[in-house]
Design a protein around this motif. Sequence first.
Motif, PDB file in Angstrom:
ATOM      1  N   THR A   1     -17.770  58.343 -34.489  1.00  0.00           N
ATOM      2  CA  THR A   1     -18.557  57.103 -34.496  1.00  0.00           C
ATOM      3  C   THR A   1     -18.307  56.347 -35.798  1.00  0.00           C
ATOM      4  O   THR A   1     -18.182  55.130 -35.802  1.00  0.00           O
ATOM      5  N   ALA A   2     -18.225  57.088 -36.900  1.00  0.00           N
ATOM      6  CA  ALA A   2     -17.989  56.442 -38.185  1.00  0.00           C
ATOM      7  C   ALA A   2     -16.620  55.787 -38.245  1.00  0.00           C
ATOM      8  O   ALA A   2     -16.393  54.894 -39.048  1.00  0.00           O
ATOM      9  N   PHE A   3     -15.695  56.231 -37.399  1.00  0.00           N
ATOM     10  CA  PHE A   3     -14.386  55.576 -37.337  1.00  0.00           C
ATOM     11  C   PHE A   3     -14.417  54.361 -36.427  1.00  0.00           C
ATOM     12  O   PHE A   3     -13.418  53.662 -36.302  1.00  0.00           O
ATOM     13  N   GLY A   4     -15.530  54.147 -35.737  1.00  0.00           N
ATOM     14  CA  GLY A   4     -15.577  53.047 -34.788  1.00  0.00           C
ATOM     15  C   GLY A   4     -14.886  53.357 -33.475  1.00  0.00           C
ATOM     16  O   GLY A   4     -14.434  52.449 -32.786  1.00  0.00           O
ATOM     17  N   VAL A   5     -14.774  54.629 -33.132  1.00  0.00           N
ATOM     18  CA  VAL A   5     -14.182  54.999 -31.848  1.00  0.00           C
ATOM     19  C   VAL A   5     -15.144  54.595 -30.738  1.00  0.00           C
ATOM     20  O   VAL A   5     -16.352  54.722 -30.889  1.00  0.00           O
TER      21      VAL A   5
ATOM     22  N   ALA B   1      -8.345  54.378 -33.668  1.00  0.00           N
ATOM     23  CA  ALA B   1      -9.533  53.574 -33.394  1.00  0.00           C
ATOM     24  C   ALA B   1      -9.508  52.256 -34.156  1.00  0.00           C
ATOM     25  O   ALA B   1      -9.972  51.242 -33.667  1.00  0.00           O
ATOM     26  N   GLN B   2      -8.938  52.273 -35.369  1.00  0.00           N
ATOM     27  CA  GLN B   2      -8.921  51.064 -36.181  1.00  0.00           C
ATOM     28  C   GLN B   2      -7.602  50.324 -36.060  1.00  0.00           C
ATOM     29  O   GLN B   2      -7.325  49.413 -36.823  1.00  0.00           O
TER      30      GLN B   2
ATOM     31  N   MET C   1     -15.757  52.530 -44.919  1.00  0.00           N
ATOM     32  CA  MET C   1     -16.729  53.549 -45.314  1.00  0.00           C
ATOM     33  C   MET C   1     -16.478  54.795 -44.481  1.00  0.00           C
ATOM     34  O   MET C   1     -16.375  54.718 -43.265  1.00  0.00           O
ATOM     35  N   GLN C   2     -16.385  55.929 -45.138  1.00  0.00           N
ATOM     36  CA  GLN C   2     -16.165  57.155 -44.391  1.00  0.00           C
ATOM     37  C   GLN C   2     -17.123  58.231 -44.839  1.00  0.00           C
ATOM     38  O   GLN C   2     -17.811  58.077 -45.842  1.00  0.00           O
ATOM     39  N   ILE C   3     -17.151  59.318 -44.088  1.00  0.00           N
ATOM     40  CA  ILE C   3     -18.109  60.374 -44.407  1.00  0.00           C
ATOM     41  C   ILE C   3     -17.429  61.732 -44.321  1.00  0.00           C
ATOM     42  O   ILE C   3     -16.530  61.937 -43.503  1.00  0.00           O
TER      43      ILE C   3
ATOM     44  N   LEU D   1     -24.938  55.116 -38.687  1.00  0.00           N
ATOM     45  CA  LEU D   1     -24.895  56.131 -37.636  1.00  0.00           C
ATOM     46  C   LEU D   1     -26.303  56.344 -37.097  1.00  0.00           C
ATOM     47  O   LEU D   1     -26.502  56.698 -35.950  1.00  0.00           O
TER      48      LEU D   1
ATOM     49  N   ARG E   1     -17.596  47.622 -36.176  1.00  0.00           N
ATOM     50  CA  ARG E   1     -16.515  48.538 -35.841  1.00  0.00           C
ATOM     51  C   ARG E   1     -15.334  48.350 -36.781  1.00  0.00           C
ATOM     52  O   ARG E   1     -14.723  49.305 -37.235  1.00  0.00           O
TER      53      ARG E   1
ATOM     54  N   ARG F   1     -16.057  49.629 -40.349  1.00  0.00           N
ATOM     55  CA  ARG F   1     -16.167  51.071 -40.518  1.00  0.00           C
ATOM     56  C   ARG F   1     -14.979  51.670 -41.260  1.00  0.00           C
ATOM     57  O   ARG F   1     -15.088  52.756 -41.819  1.00  0.00           O
TER      58      ARG F   1
ATOM     59  N   GLY G   1      -8.965  58.219 -36.487  1.00  0.00           N
ATOM     60  CA  GLY G   1      -9.477  56.990 -37.077  1.00  0.00           C
ATOM     61  C   GLY G   1      -8.459  55.870 -37.065  1.00  0.00           C
ATOM     62  O   GLY G   1      -8.783  54.715 -36.826  1.00  0.00           O
TER      63      GLY G   1
ATOM     64  N   LEU H   1     -24.162  54.281 -43.168  1.00  0.00           N
ATOM     65  CA  LEU H   1     -23.033  54.127 -42.247  1.00  0.00           C
ATOM     66  C   LEU H   1     -23.458  53.565 -40.897  1.00  0.00           C
ATOM     67  O   LEU H   1     -22.632  53.393 -40.015  1.00  0.00           O
TER      68      LEU H   1
END
Lengths: 670, 461
Positions: free
Chosen positions: B353-357, A468-469, A441-443, A411, A435, A438, A465, A409
């Motif tokens: 972070t994984a969401f791209g925030v 953010a997206q 792909m999720q966790i 991270l 970005r 992302r 999310g 990911l």
Amino acid sequence: MSDLLLRVSNLKTVIGSGDSPVRVVDGLDLEIRRGETFTLLGESGCGKSMSALSIMRLLPMGGHIIDGTVELDGVDLLKLPEQEMRRVRGGRMAMIFQEPMTSLNPVMSVGKQIAESVQLHDNLRGAAITKRVVELLDDVGIPDPERRAQEYPHQLSGGMKQRVMIAMALAGRPELLIADEPTTALDVTIQAQVLELMGRLKREYGMAILQITHDLGVVAESSDHLAVMYAGQVVERASCRGFFNKPLHPYSQKLFDSLPTEQKRDRPLSVIKGTVPPLDSQFIGCRFADRCDHVFDRCRSEVPQWDLLSEGQGVRCHLYDQIDPKVGTLCLPTETVVEPCEQEKRDKPTLLSVSDLKVHFPIYKGLFKRTVGAVKAVDGLSLAIKEGRTLALVGESGCGKTTVGKAILQLIRPTAGSAKFDGDELTQLSRSALRTRRRDMQIIFQDPVSSMNPRMLVGDIVAEGMVAQSIGVDHADRQERVERLLEQVGLPVSAINRYPHEFSGGQRQRICIARALAVNPRLIICDEPTSALDVSVQAQILNLLKSLQSELGLSYLFITHNISVVAYLAHEVAVMYLGRIVEQGTVEEVLQTPAHPYTQALLSAVPVPDPERAKERIHLQGDMPSPAVPPVGCHFHPRCPQATDLCKQAYPDRVVLSDTHTVYCIHTER
Amino acid sequence: MVLLSTDILIFLLLALAIGYALYARKHEHLRAPWSLVLRSKVGISCMVVLSFYILVGLLDSVHFHPTTKNGAPTGDVISLFDHLVTPLREQQEKTYSAPFAAHLYSKESIDLPDGGQIRGYPRLQWGGAHLEDPQQMRLADILSRTLAGAFEGLLIWLIIAAAFVARLASRESCSIGRLLHRLLDGRSEIPWHVMLYTLAIMLVLTFIALNLATHYHIMGTDKVGEDVFYQALKSIRTGLVIGTLTTLVMLPAAVLLGIMAGYFRGWVDDVIQYIYTTLSSIPGVLLIAAAILMLQVYMSNHADEFNSLVERADLRLLFLCLILGVTSWTGLCRLLRGEAMKLRETDYVQAATAFGVSHFTIITRHILPNVMHIVLISLVLDFSGLVLAEAVLSYVNIGVDPTMNSWGNMINSARMEMAREPVVWWSLVAALLFMFTLVLSANLFSDVVRDAFDPRLRQGK
């Protein structure tokens, strides 16, 4: 001296006072004979640990015993003055705890800590104490006990620490050893070692063991008699063999049904609806009634009494009031609607392919922080996941599984190697491109408590999310989507305006799944999503993950150490040891015909909930080496039963066993 | 109306506090610890005591030009508090007089009506001036005024308590009798009875003081004959300003830099760590002395820029707050850096972070709310330390302006008075009494706040 060692009758313990105290133990009866292992089995919050602490009279603040007797060899412990009780604790009864990491004092050498309890119970001085300490350490199977006695807890591994704890407990030569989830925090191979050690010590010392666990496999491996606890009460008591042959109480049966196994792959696991009732409520009738499939009118109005059936097997259930033919029919597994939720298609396109991934954490030393080495958490790892499939990444703690997930990911930025997702090289993507990527792909994390901000409402957490997206037009649109997602994961819509701490562990994990789904991902990395949950809740989450996969065509990278979950859920398996994959193949190939000695040992160490099945167990010596200084040659050779000199020379090449099955071991024949 | 710079900041702080209270009411995770504070007996009685101090401080922060009798404004600046206690302010004696005295503390030659002169202790101009024969009547007069004050205080308290109980009863919809019963038995969820008892004590003391202060100098007078009780009351504002504004000044730097260092790590962390390590290795007193002396030079060179003495003193006070803030933010910054470092590894930050925030959103949404309890705890803990620091700094003459009333200045002047024979002890005692009450209740209160907000301590309950 009678055979009977401990008799607990009608023990009642409450925590708190006032109008509604929490009745954590409500009328516990049990009998333990010398030399036997007795297990208290149950899910979290059933009062198992509180029962043990009540017997030791070590209740936390606010807890007190209101009724009952605890007789150790005819002496009522509850009537002893505290001063004498202190002699009984550690002397005649000793206890070991779940978390060996926090049970030892980090600034005292382990030898001194054991010496403390030796001094309490034996009238020894000087060198005699040291001798006894070394003897104890030797007894619990610690190699090189003289040297180890000088070491501090942080220098020992988890399994070693648990052995030290056992050595401390043995110092007073107890007649009864109470073990509260002694192996839960340990890896399977270490768990097998500790269980075997306890069995050996039981025979050598002639002790009885009161073991507390939630793991049916551990019960089957080690105990003679057991009692199933539910909501502060024992609902079933049986010999181990009898119990596994024919569990009587509907709750026990449900526990078995909710275990994931390979045989249940094609259908959803059976689940226990609802949750354990709060222990401060007033119970009318059976405590399990609300969650029971066999409930009838009497269950809700009348408290079930204890029914003693044949050979010491007893149950607290109205179904067995009269010994009637119903017993036979009861044990049929409750067949839920079977839906084949999986189509066998192997030629799906590859979604994610990782090749030669490396994550090294540099070790700094000295005044100028020079890099003196690196912890090779992931050291050249390759794998591929096809669309709509599940790849399980299996390994013990510390082998770098979690780091792999985070490195994919991005991270944690990988040190080297590539991770291609749907054609895009993730390691090369620009910040903004990454970005937007992302969303695919999720966790999902292991601990549902720490994976949500406690200061945010569930609705905001799930919508984070999407914001953010920039998914969804406006707030109302997103809100509507959040509601749909919550319904999809089986939560009430009203959850939106509540805080995470108002939910149980399983529900929180559902929220986490909803949050991950919010951005329409194609790949979800599940990092041990069920290992913090009880078996029945685990079944719910596994069912949910499985149905989501068939509905939405998701791919999973399932990181776990739990082999039975792998057998139930995964299509392909990769076994990891010390930062590298040692064996990879389809689930049938790896689980049925494991080729790598490590895989074989791992599979043989998994406790199976079936005392009848005698197994050839491969014992692994020692612990996993540090990833900072991996052994030269094959990483596994210091622990491998098949190792030869050749193994120390170089890391073995890849051996292809079939189109899908590969292994890294020189002893494998093609 | 005159707005001094510290006044503006005080009302800004008040607005922030009210805003926070309104915000906290709506958020369960903030409301829960505060209700724990309310439920503590120590907490609620400290709150009552502190609120008296705050009330005096706030009244003392509304400044204006007083008008003379014919309506023309004067050049002076006084506060609303000064206006309310005008008799205290204006009843100046010639020099020292002991508490409750009717005569001066030093011998002077007195002109007799018949033209002769004797050396003796002259009568005070105001203190006990209404008595014909102080020797005979003073004790009885003081007692009767004390009783009257206590009675008035209790009366006011009864009115307040009755109104409060009636409101509580209507809100909890149960009869007043039942509610009273519950309150007196101490069975209410929040210990209202403790609050009411503390309020009773405070009100009785206030009214006794009010009754006596108009006719006596209850804490004596100082060298120039100013009422010490008035000075001590005026010092409350100074103490509160130092204790609160300093934290307000340092808070943005500490929070921002601390979180940035912990969250970003790498070179950002290095730079910030470098700054605060350097700063905290310079002795704080040295820095403060240098800054204050520089300001003094500036002010004496630009004397015409200040309209009044009050403004001048106020600027110095503000400057002291600033410089105290600069030297005291490093501790909190270090704490927050550690906490942010822990939080950035938590799963929910990883998930974000994984969401791209974006980083900014992560900091404001995930990190900041989760370190606020630390900020709050250190804010309350620092308060009493700063009040004491002011006293120490003024004692060594680098604190507030000598013309400004402050406990530190009172103690500083007491240095000379203690060396006098006979000793003048009341300035020191008055300063200590007021400061002690404030610091003690602030300390007790901060203990309660810390217990309520510290997640580790809360788990045990």
